[in-house]
Design a protein around this motif. Sequence first.
Motif, short mmCIF file in Angstrom:
data_model
loop_
_atom_site.label_atom_id
_atom_site.label_comp_id
_atom_site.label_asym_id
_atom_site.label_seq_id
_atom_site.Cartn_x
_atom_site.Cartn_y
_atom_site.Cartn_z
N VAL A 331 0.81 -1.14 0.11
CA VAL A 331 0.06 -0.24 -0.12
C VAL A 331 0.52 1.16 0.06
O VAL A 331 1.82 1.31 0.76
CB VAL A 331 -0.93 0.13 1.35
N VAL A 332 0.81 2.23 -1.00
CA VAL A 332 1.46 3.49 -1.01
C VAL A 332 0.51 4.60 -1.13
O VAL A 332 -0.34 4.44 -1.90
CB VAL A 332 2.34 3.30 -2.54
N ASP A 333 0.87 5.36 -0.17
CA ASP A 333 0.10 6.72 -0.13
C ASP A 333 0.38 7.56 -1.39
O ASP A 333 1.58 7.81 -1.79
CB ASP A 333 0.24 7.60 1.17
N ASP A 334 -0.58 8.02 -1.96
CA ASP A 334 -0.73 9.01 -3.27
C ASP A 334 -1.65 10.23 -3.13
O ASP A 334 -2.75 10.07 -2.87
CB ASP A 334 -0.89 8.19 -4.62
N SER A 335 -0.94 11.21 -2.97
CA SER A 335 -1.67 12.57 -2.48
C SER A 335 -2.61 12.87 -3.78
O SER A 335 -3.64 13.64 -3.33
CB SER A 335 -0.85 13.62 -2.46
N ASN A 336 -2.57 12.44 -4.91
CA ASN A 336 -3.41 12.97 -5.85
C ASN A 336 -4.70 11.90 -6.14
O ASN A 336 -5.70 12.46 -6.30
CB ASN A 336 -2.74 12.92 -7.36
N HIS A 337 -4.43 10.61 -5.78
CA HIS A 337 -5.51 9.64 -6.20
C HIS A 337 -5.71 8.55 -5.09
O HIS A 337 -6.15 7.70 -5.13
CB HIS A 337 -5.04 8.68 -7.24
N GLY A 338 -5.34 9.02 -3.86
CA GLY A 338 -5.62 8.31 -2.71
C GLY A 338 -4.58 7.10 -2.36
O GLY A 338 -3.54 7.43 -2.40
N THR A 339 -4.91 5.94 -2.10
CA THR A 339 -4.16 4.79 -1.76
C THR A 339 -4.03 3.84 -3.22
O THR A 339 -5.00 3.68 -3.63
CB THR A 339 -4.79 3.91 -0.64
N ALA A 340 -2.90 3.74 -3.70
CA ALA A 340 -2.61 2.87 -4.63
C ALA A 340 -1.96 1.67 -3.91
O ALA A 340 -1.22 1.52 -2.99
CB ALA A 340 -1.42 3.40 -5.40
N LYS A 341 -2.31 0.46 -4.79
CA LYS A 341 -2.01 -0.91 -4.26
C LYS A 341 -1.11 -1.67 -5.37
O LYS A 341 -1.63 -1.61 -6.52
CB LYS A 341 -3.18 -1.68 -4.10
N TYR A 342 0.00 -2.10 -4.83
CA TYR A 342 0.90 -2.87 -5.95
C TYR A 342 1.27 -4.10 -5.51
O TYR A 342 1.57 -4.37 -4.08
CB TYR A 342 2.22 -1.75 -5.82
N PHE A 343 1.35 -5.01 -6.31
CA PHE A 343 1.42 -6.32 -6.04
C PHE A 343 3.02 -6.52 -5.76
O PHE A 343 3.86 -5.96 -6.47
CB PHE A 343 1.11 -7.60 -6.93
N GLU A 344 3.56 -7.32 -4.84
CA GLU A 344 4.91 -7.58 -4.72
C GLU A 344 5.30 -8.99 -5.35
O GLU A 344 4.49 -10.11 -5.19
CB GLU A 344 5.61 -7.50 -3.41
N TYR A 345 6.06 -9.11 -6.30
CA TYR A 345 6.41 -10.36 -7.29
C TYR A 345 7.90 -11.19 -6.94
O TYR A 345 8.65 -10.51 -6.45
CB TYR A 345 6.34 -9.92 -8.52
N LEU A 346 7.68 -12.32 -7.13
CA LEU A 346 8.93 -13.38 -7.09
C LEU A 346 8.94 -13.44 -8.65
O LEU A 346 8.04 -13.83 -9.63
CB LEU A 346 8.72 -14.61 -6.48
N PHE A 347 10.14 -13.46 -9.07
CA PHE A 347 10.59 -13.56 -10.49
C PHE A 347 11.38 -14.96 -10.83
O PHE A 347 12.38 -15.03 -10.31
CB PHE A 347 11.37 -12.29 -11.19
N TYR A 348 10.82 -15.79 -11.49
CA TYR A 348 11.46 -17.17 -12.04
C TYR A 348 12.09 -17.11 -13.27
O TYR A 348 11.39 -16.55 -14.19
CB TYR A 348 10.33 -18.34 -11.96
N ILE A 349 13.31 -17.32 -13.35
CA ILE A 349 14.16 -17.00 -14.72
C ILE A 349 14.75 -18.51 -14.86
O ILE A 349 15.32 -19.21 -14.03
CB ILE A 349 14.94 -15.97 -14.65
N ASP A 350 14.56 -18.88 -16.29
CA ASP A 350 15.65 -19.90 -16.93
C ASP A 350 16.53 -19.26 -18.02
O ASP A 350 16.12 -18.35 -18.62
CB ASP A 350 14.74 -20.77 -17.54
N PHE A 351 17.75 -19.63 -17.61
CA PHE A 351 18.77 -18.92 -18.68
C PHE A 351 19.83 -20.17 -19.03
O PHE A 351 20.09 -21.15 -18.39
CB PHE A 351 19.50 -17.67 -18.16
N GLU A 352 20.05 -19.93 -20.10
CA GLU A 352 21.10 -20.78 -20.87
C GLU A 352 22.57 -20.75 -20.53
O GLU A 352 23.37 -20.09 -21.10
CB GLU A 352 20.82 -21.04 -22.36
N ALA A 353 22.86 -21.04 -19.43
CA ALA A 353 24.44 -21.46 -18.80
C ALA A 353 24.48 -22.14 -17.50
O ALA A 353 23.43 -22.32 -16.89
CB ALA A 353 24.75 -19.63 -18.42
#
Length: 399
Positions: A331-353
């Motif tokens: 939850v992030v306070d935004d003075s212009n639009h009230g309260t904004a909500k953002y998901f926190e993510y885990l990133f899964y990556i496959d790489f060739e090495a």
Amino acid sequence: MAGYNLGEFYATRDAWNSRHAQWQSHCAIVSSQSAAQPEEQHEHSKNTGSGINGDLKEGSIQILAASNGAAAKSMMMILPKPLSIADLAMPPSHGSTLRVAYQGVPGAYSEAAASKAYPECEPIPCEQFEATFQAVELWIADRAVLPIENSLGGSIHRNYDLLLRHRLHIVGEVQLPVHHCLMALPGASIEGIRRVISHPQALAQVEHTLTNLGLQAAREAVDDTAGAAQHIVANNLRDTAAVASARAAEIYGMDVLASGIQDDPGNMTRFLMLAREPIIPRTDRRFKTSIVFALEEAPGALFKALSAFALRNINLTKIESRPQKNRPVRVVDDSNHGTAKYFEYLFYIDFEASMADPRAQNALGQLQEFASFIRVLGSYPMDMTPVVPPGKPKVISTT
């Protein structure tokens, strides 16, 4: 040990051994003859004892393919019951053959993937994906083979979450072409089918072909492709067909009405091979590495993380994001639009090495500068087996 009931231990052990002996007498799962990963062929269990499949030969499965539907139904009872979470509380009885857990019942595509990855293995069916992880962790199985993505249906998100929850290591991958068949009880015809059942992804993958065959039956989703065939035989559903593998039809004594009915000839599922211990990374063949990481919320954070690989000419083959379950919303306070909500993510990556490659080591070293969490899920050989494209759908029986 305080509170330890030795009598309960022996009672539980005897219950497990009794069930194990029943499996040993009846289970007849046929292993595929496909090629295994070279690094995995010699990693067999060092424990002693008899295996679940015992000394049964490949020919013994033919009894399940009897043309008489009633006979197939009765013989179906000899198949091993998939392990449930409750079963895993029992102490194991180890065998000398490599034991490989998979989700589903005999005839499932996951069983075929297990046999392709480990041709001489002893496949162990499990009811849920969770049970396959626990079977390896509790030494009931030596490996697990689980689907992670399909070329048409996308990622299997449940298994991404389980990879993070459990401490198993990815030790290989296997890619399996998915060839669907339409099957029913002996004597049935396409014209007499009023319902088709299968896994929801399998139904979606054959929709156009079934329509082109003139099949106007209702579609019904179930948990497993091979389980759909098993259900039809167990309940003698003569107006119902299943979409499953040709092997499922053989096991449960069903007639294949049409084969190769997948809409896309390139239908492919990628499976991961899991073990309790990682393998030693090498540089003498092509390797892939899978990691998961989290980033602090900041402009360009993901760009900076991915640049650690781009700057070293490391190819990313997949990126998947999953919400963090312990704190999914910020939850992030935004003075212009009230309260904004953002998901926190885990990133899964496959790489060739390979993790033995200095480029990969340096890339992860740079990634640590931006990541709040990072974990290497495995560094393993890539599946380089050539894929033979299937032919056109073939109607085998309409009478």
